[in-house]
Design a protein around this motif. Structure first.
Motif, mmCIF file in Angstrom:
data_model
loop_
_atom_site.group_PDB
_atom_site.id
_atom_site.type_symbol
_atom_site.label_atom_id
_atom_site.label_comp_id
_atom_site.label_asym_id
_atom_site.label_seq_id
_atom_site.Cartn_x
_atom_site.Cartn_y
_atom_site.Cartn_z
ATOM 1 N N PRO A 173 0.763 -1.194 -0.123
ATOM 2 C CA PRO A 173 0.054 0.099 0.123
ATOM 3 C C PRO A 173 0.836 1.289 0.124
ATOM 4 O O PRO A 173 1.876 1.376 0.594
ATOM 5 N N ASN A 174 0.431 2.281 -0.605
ATOM 6 C CA ASN A 174 0.853 3.517 -0.683
ATOM 7 C C ASN A 174 2.300 3.555 -1.391
ATOM 8 O O ASN A 174 3.210 4.493 -0.946
ATOM 9 N N VAL A 175 2.489 2.652 -2.185
ATOM 10 C CA VAL A 175 3.519 2.717 -2.920
ATOM 11 C C VAL A 175 3.413 2.555 -4.508
ATOM 12 O O VAL A 175 2.647 1.502 -4.841
ATOM 13 N N LEU A 176 3.979 3.096 -5.415
ATOM 14 C CA LEU A 176 3.779 3.067 -6.803
ATOM 15 C C LEU A 176 4.916 1.916 -7.375
ATOM 16 O O LEU A 176 6.002 1.989 -7.100
ATOM 17 N N THR A 177 4.259 1.103 -8.236
ATOM 18 C CA THR A 177 4.982 0.069 -8.952
ATOM 19 C C THR A 177 5.870 0.828 -10.032
ATOM 20 O O THR A 177 5.720 2.241 -10.338
ATOM 21 N N LYS A 178 6.918 0.377 -10.549
ATOM 22 C CA LYS A 178 7.446 0.989 -11.784
ATOM 23 C C LYS A 178 6.838 1.357 -12.951
ATOM 24 O O LYS A 178 6.962 2.239 -13.353
ATOM 25 N N ASN A 179 5.964 0.371 -13.433
ATOM 26 C CA ASN A 179 5.182 0.848 -14.426
ATOM 27 C C ASN A 179 4.106 2.037 -13.864
ATOM 28 O O ASN A 179 3.701 2.874 -15.264
ATOM 29 N N GLU A 180 3.602 2.148 -12.950
ATOM 30 C CA GLU A 180 2.612 2.968 -12.534
ATOM 31 C C GLU A 180 3.379 4.518 -12.671
ATOM 32 O O GLU A 180 2.907 5.502 -13.025
ATOM 33 N N LYS A 181 4.645 4.260 -12.149
ATOM 34 C CA LYS A 181 5.503 5.754 -12.151
ATOM 35 C C LYS A 181 5.648 5.992 -13.720
ATOM 36 O O LYS A 181 5.409 7.280 -13.909
ATOM 37 N N GLN A 182 5.947 5.101 -14.557
ATOM 38 C CA GLN A 182 6.079 5.549 -15.867
ATOM 39 C C GLN A 182 4.845 5.820 -16.722
ATOM 40 O O GLN A 182 4.943 6.500 -17.394
ATOM 41 N N SER A 183 3.661 5.527 -16.137
ATOM 42 C CA SER A 183 2.409 5.803 -16.534
ATOM 43 C C SER A 183 1.836 7.072 -16.275
ATOM 44 O O SER A 183 0.763 7.686 -16.542
ATOM 45 N N GLY A 184 2.529 7.820 -15.228
ATOM 46 C CA GLY A 184 2.307 9.053 -14.732
ATOM 47 C C GLY A 184 1.556 9.309 -13.682
ATOM 48 O O GLY A 184 1.097 10.127 -13.078
ATOM 49 N N TRP A 185 1.462 8.115 -12.796
ATOM 50 C CA TRP A 185 0.789 8.078 -11.545
ATOM 51 C C TRP A 185 1.703 8.675 -10.215
ATOM 52 O O TRP A 185 2.847 8.696 -10.375
ATOM 53 N N LYS A 186 0.839 9.419 -9.503
ATOM 54 C CA LYS A 186 1.331 10.179 -8.511
ATOM 55 C C LYS A 186 0.600 9.979 -7.084
ATOM 56 O O LYS A 186 -0.597 9.801 -7.293
ATOM 57 N N LEU A 187 1.275 9.706 -6.113
ATOM 58 C CA LEU A 187 0.604 9.225 -4.792
ATOM 59 C C LEU A 187 0.033 10.676 -4.192
ATOM 60 O O LEU A 187 0.764 11.556 -4.050
ATOM 61 N N LEU A 188 -1.296 10.675 -3.680
ATOM 62 C CA LEU A 188 -1.878 11.663 -3.077
ATOM 63 C C LEU A 188 -1.487 11.507 -1.453
ATOM 64 O O LEU A 188 -1.837 12.715 -0.739
ATOM 65 N N PHE A 189 -1.499 10.331 -1.209
ATOM 66 C CA PHE A 189 -1.243 10.178 0.367
ATOM 67 C C PHE A 189 -0.032 9.100 0.529
ATOM 68 O O PHE A 189 0.107 8.259 -0.062
ATOM 69 N N ASP A 190 1.075 9.578 1.167
ATOM 70 C CA ASP A 190 2.307 8.986 1.420
ATOM 71 C C ASP A 190 2.120 7.868 2.735
ATOM 72 O O ASP A 190 3.200 6.825 2.777
ATOM 73 N N GLY A 191 1.379 7.728 3.211
ATOM 74 C CA GLY A 191 0.949 6.524 4.427
ATOM 75 C C GLY A 191 1.583 7.090 5.648
ATOM 76 O O GLY A 191 1.485 6.329 6.479
ATOM 77 N N LYS A 192 2.161 8.590 5.567
ATOM 78 C CA LYS A 192 2.721 8.842 6.898
ATOM 79 C C LYS A 192 2.240 10.160 7.405
ATOM 80 O O LYS A 192 2.263 10.477 8.591
ATOM 81 N N THR A 193 1.961 10.986 6.508
ATOM 82 C CA THR A 193 1.645 12.390 6.718
ATOM 83 C C THR A 193 0.487 13.081 5.756
ATOM 84 O O THR A 193 0.011 12.176 4.914
ATOM 85 N N LEU A 194 0.033 14.088 6.173
ATOM 86 C CA LEU A 194 -1.000 14.603 5.200
ATOM 87 C C LEU A 194 -0.125 15.856 4.223
ATOM 88 O O LEU A 194 -1.124 16.680 3.941
ATOM 89 N N ASN A 195 0.919 15.598 3.888
ATOM 90 C CA ASN A 195 1.483 16.511 3.034
ATOM 91 C C ASN A 195 0.704 16.528 1.725
ATOM 92 O O ASN A 195 0.463 15.668 1.014
ATOM 93 N N GLY A 196 0.555 17.780 1.109
ATOM 94 C CA GLY A 196 -0.423 17.582 -0.051
ATOM 95 C C GLY A 196 -1.923 17.965 0.188
ATOM 96 O O GLY A 196 -2.733 18.173 -0.814
ATOM 97 N N TRP A 197 -2.385 17.915 1.492
ATOM 98 C CA TRP A 197 -3.759 18.035 1.859
ATOM 99 C C TRP A 197 -3.791 19.251 2.930
ATOM 100 O O TRP A 197 -2.908 19.531 3.513
ATOM 101 N N LYS A 198 -5.293 19.723 3.077
ATOM 102 C CA LYS A 198 -5.327 20.694 4.149
ATOM 103 C C LYS A 198 -6.752 20.423 4.787
ATOM 104 O O LYS A 198 -7.528 19.712 4.065
ATOM 105 N N LYS A 199 -6.527 20.342 6.183
ATOM 106 C CA LYS A 199 -7.787 20.299 6.739
ATOM 107 C C LYS A 199 -8.731 21.445 6.595
ATOM 108 O O LYS A 199 -8.436 22.666 6.658
ATOM 109 N N LEU A 200 -10.128 21.080 6.555
ATOM 110 C CA LEU A 200 -11.228 22.076 6.603
ATOM 111 C C LEU A 200 -11.743 21.968 7.991
ATOM 112 O O LEU A 200 -12.500 23.006 8.252
#
Length: 450
Positions: free
Chosen positions: A241-268
């Motif tokens: 979980p929360n890890v991109l495969t090599k093929n996913e990276k090559q296809s342009g996938w980006k993680l929105l949740f790193d499994g550790k922090t809320l970096n890239g998110w803001k709380k409302l």
């Protein structure tokens, strides 16, 4: 048989012939590409009609003959166990040497009476000849009398050739009676039994055949849901979980949740979410309102995928193409919503069909008939390509619509969004995860541009 074939089942164990001859039943399964790998019979037939049993098993194409009970009075005793050992060794030898069949015994709970430093089940396993006697582990009938199926698999390893997969309703107390209501059979992942750990141990032990057994009155719903659970379990076990495969990276996938922090998110709001063991968990609260989180970035033309767990009475979802630009609603982040809901225990009093799992909330019902089990991972996906949008649930497309049509406009006009000008028409927006106070968990949240 056609219903079984439609489910994708290709390996079966028969416990009777359903009023047909073995030859007639063999024709039916052959026509549908199904194999009978095990033939279940009664103890008396095994002992008294060994030749007839063997001939039927061979006609069916089975490799195993299985017995699932032992006659006894009141309480299973060591004398019963010794008789059983003698019969199993004798008949098992005949089946193996004369017919090339393997005999297997299926536990049913009553055999776990204490004996010396173990149980009478241990006595049977240790005193039967491994060359002629194998075992089928029924995980419910091991768990119900207080045994650990994983420990049994680790202890007796290769003696187990077959397995019955079942789950036991939460709250049901076990005993050594060998009986419980069939309605205590529930969808895998919703009961008391740790199926993932058992399957891992079974693989290590070398179990060859796994059979789903559900004796409840709701098999038409529960068996497909249990199969879905197993499919998702297999998928989740092949990628961290929360890890991109090599093929996913090559296809342009980006993680929105790193499994550790809320970096890239803001709380409302000030709180609402916890991160534990790589999972993003909504805090439960009863004060009303929402405690949502939203991505810093906005997205257009994308594919979004995430894994989620629901629990009893979950009412949540995730929104996409979210903005706070709707006139009169500038203080609210609004967008199109993929509903995440416990369809069984959470019922909206109004427009329920439009507010169900994987629906386009309040606008388009999901076509999925699946009952998603509690506490197991499911995969949600949305595809946004211009005005064309799709919702997917566990590999099945369940919603598809075009925002540019008059039909979509009419759906909005009949919904809670009717007073919001151009609702759902934006080309770009945030991703928002909802917390309305009920439990829900997310992980492996990823997105790629299209």
């Amino acid at each position: 048989m056609d219903k079984i074939k439609a489910l994708g089942i290709i390996d079966m164990e028969f416990s009777n012939l359903f009023g047909k001859t073995a030859s007639e039943l063999r024709t039916l399964i052959d026509e549908r590409g199904i194999k009978c790998s095990s033939f279940g019979v009664s103890y008396s037939d095994l002992v008294d009609k060994t030749t007839e049993v063997a001939q039927k098993a061979k006609t069916l194409g089975a490799d195993y003959v299985r017995v699932a009970s032992i006659p006894y009075k009141d309480v299973f005793t060591v004398e019963d166990a010794q008789r059983t050992v003698d019969d199993f060794n004798r008949v098992g030898k005949i089946l193996k040497e004369e017919y090339g069949l393997t005999f297997a015994y299926h536990n049913h709970g009553f055999e776990f009476q204490p004996y010396q430093d173990g149980t009478l089940y241990d006595f049977i396993v240790k005193n039967t000849n491994p060359k002629y006697v194998s075992f089928e582990l029924d995980i419910l009938w091991a768990f119900f009398p207080g045994q650990d199926p994983v420990q049994l698999l680790n202890k007796y390893g290769k003696r187990y050739k077959l397995m019955h997969l079942k789950d036991l309703r939460k709250g049901v107390q076990g005993n050594m009676s060998g009986g419980t209501s069939p309605e205590n059979d529930v969808v895998f992942g919703t009961g008391q039994i740790d199926i993932p750990s058992i399957l891992k141990a079974a693989k290590k032990a070398g179990v060859k055949h796994y059979y789903i057994e559900d004796e409840s009155s709701n098999v038409d719903v529960q068996v497909p849901a249990s199969m879905l659970y197993l499919q998702n379990l297999k998928k989740s076990g092949t990628q961290k979980p929360n890890v991109l495969t090599k093929n996913e990276k090559q296809s342009g996938w980006k993680l929105l949740f790193d499994g550790k922090t809320l970096n890239g998110w803001k709380k409302l709001s000030d709180s609402g979410w916890d991160i534990e063991d790589g999972e993003l968990k909504a805090q439960v609260f009863t004060t009303g309102g929402t405690k949502d989180i939203i991505t810093n970035d906005q997205f257009e033309n994308f594919e979004l995928s995430l894994e989620f767990k629901i629990f009893k009475a979950t009412n949540s979802g995730f929104k996409y193409l979210v903005t706070n630009n709707y006139p009169g609603y500038e203080n609210s982040y609004l967008g199109l919503e993929y509903q995440i809901l416990d369809n069984v225990n959470f019922k909206y009093p109004e427009r329920g069909v439009y507010r169900s799992l994987a629906s386009l909330y309040d606008l388009i019902p999901s076509s999925s008939k699946d009952i998603v089990g509690f506490d197991n991972w499911n995969v949600a996906k949305i595809i946004v390509q211009g005005n064309h949008i799709e919702h997917w649930l566990n590999g099945e497309k369940v919603v598809e619509y075009d925002r540019s049509t008059n039909h979509f406009d009419s759906l909005v006009a009949g919904s809670k969004y009717k007073n919001m000008k151009n609702f759902g028409k934006g080309t770009k927006g945030h991703i928002l995860l909802q917390n309305e106070g009920t439990p829900v968990t997310f992980r492996s949240i990823k997105i790629r541009p299209l």
